[in-house]
Enzyme design. Structure first.
Site: not given
Length: 448
Positions: A23, A51
């Protein structure tokens, strides 16, 4: 081979890896770098990590397909190191095609890619349910069990779909094993053979036009002068070998995995870009030395951590789960730099720190009263780490959208400079917002 082909200068290859627990903002940076690449490669993981890209104010979440798909004319590759759910793949293709993105002519999937089947998902979910409070916190999408089959030499691969009889025989054998585990050990329901066979073979004709010898294509493309970008998923501290084991993912997330997971020689990898947030986050279980906030832990409710979570919108792009937050851990960053051979860093989400009175940086630990300057190996040792902080004055000015180093507040520059000193590698890029244009470039990975 023609003389002209011999004289072509090979393209540059850049690997993008996360240096934390995932992340970190890799998707935006990959999208930005794709301006200088002709191909983007996924080399590990599955559809368990999303993503997120913000392009022209529009949000797109990609789970399997490389981020380069948003750039017209860029080839996208799924390597042999990925575990592939055909259902998830075609769902993602459908979403992109509805948005007017041409996918099928530009996506190439390795014939050696491992398939995720319904029994992998059933086992993943049943196993987590059985563990209860001791669960690792997987996404329940079958990623881990698919990798287990790969290592156990039971896996069915994309190329197996094109021989129906052999696929059926191997599927039946696999189900004998997995249904025993499901029913006798995990207390779950058996997975039906015929339904699974029909579902999987139904993908064969749809997949076949996209299946290719990805390793050969990448070799030829690079030798023809094309730049390639290798897009990692998750992060180094979730790596199956180098992460906070056993609270890790089931694949290698480090730069070296780009070579094995795409079939590209390691000497072809020219630059390793390590992505780090200006603070740290983690999803699920596992030790986190610099942690400030965990929505599920009453003992971890520091107000700065809450601010980081809210301002940074720290919720999983795939699961929606709230992320745990904490200060940037430079000692953990050192470990990631060492493992990956990082050439330079990109710091993302600097703007989330705007407005804080002070900013802290973890530069080491006390472990049983002894000093340590690098993250230890294994969850038990990491859990004993007490963070040692350096404190910096914060900045009240907004950094959102800033595109030059000189325009950054002096205190933000001081923080970044110290991170660079402690890390031992340069900060080559800084992200100051979610849009691809909100980026400061200090050294270009494709031009170093």
């Amino acid at each position: 081979m023609s003389a002209s082909a011999v004289n072509v200068t090979p393209g540059r290859n850049v690997v993008v890896v996360g240096t934390q627990w995932g992340d970190e903002g890799k998707g935006k940076i990959v999208d930005w770098l794709t301006d200088h690449a002709q191909g983007v490669v996924r080399f590990q993981g599955g559809h368990n990590a999303g993503h997120t890209l913000i392009i022209g104010g529009k949000k797109t979440i990609l789970r399997l397909i490389p981020s380069g798909i948003m750039r017209e004319g860029v080839a996208c590759y799924i390597g042999n190191g990925v575990v592939l759910s055909p259902e998830a793949l075609f769902k993602e293709i459908g979403e992109l095609e509805e948005a007017g993105v041409n996918v099928r002519d530009r996506l190439f999937i390795s014939e050696a890619t491992t398939l995720i089947l319904p029994y992998h998902i059933a086992i993943d979910q049943a196993r987590e349910a059985r563990k209860g409070a001791g669960k690792i916190g997987t996404t329940g999408r079958g990623i881990g069990p698919a990798y287990e089959d790969k290592v156990g030499r039971r896996a069915l691969r994309v190329q197996d779909l094109f021989d129906a009889k052999t696929f059926a025989d191997r599927l039946r054998e696999n189900l004998d094993f997995h249904n025993f585990v499901l029913t006798q050990y995990l207390g779950g329901a058996a997975v039906d053979f015929q339904a699974t066979l029909d579902t999987m073979l139904g993908y064969a004709d749809r997949l076949k036009p996209m299946v290719a010898d990805v390793s050969r294509r990448l070799y030829d493309a690079n030798n023809a002068g094309q730049n390639l970008l290798f897009e990692g998923a998750q992060g180094t501290l979730l790596d199956i070998d180098h992460g906070t084991y056993p609270f890790v993912t089931s694949s290698n997330c480090v730069a070296g995995a780009a070579s094995a997971g795409a079939g590209v020689g390691p000497q072809k990898l020219n630059y390793i870009l390590g992505i780090t947030k200006a603070y740290c986050t983690r999803v699920g279980s596992g030790p986190f030395p610099s942690e400030l906030y965990d929505a599920d832990n009453p003992q971890r409710q520091d107000q700065v951590g809450v601010t980081l979570a809210n301002v940074g919108k720290e919720f999983g792009s795939v699961t929606g789960r709230p992320r745990r937050t904490g200060w940037l851990d430079a000692a953990a960053l050192r470990r990631s730099i060492q493992i990956n051979g990082v050439s330079g860093l990109c710091m993302t989400k600097l703007d989330v720190l705007d407005g804080l009175d002070e900013v802290k940086l973890c530069v080491g630990y006390k472990i049983d009263g002894k000093d340590a300057d690098i993250l230890p190996r294994g969850a038990a040792d990491v859990a004993r780490c007490e963070p040692v902080y350096e404190t910096f004055a914060g900045w009240k000015e907004s950094t959102v959208g800033i595109k030059t180093w000189e325009a950054l507040p002096a205190n933000a520059q001081a923080y970044l400079t110290r991170v660079q000193e402690v890390a031992g590698v340069p900060v080559d890029m800084v992200s100051t917002g979610p849009d691809r244009d909100e980026t400061i470039l200090l050294r270009h990975p494709f031009k170093v």
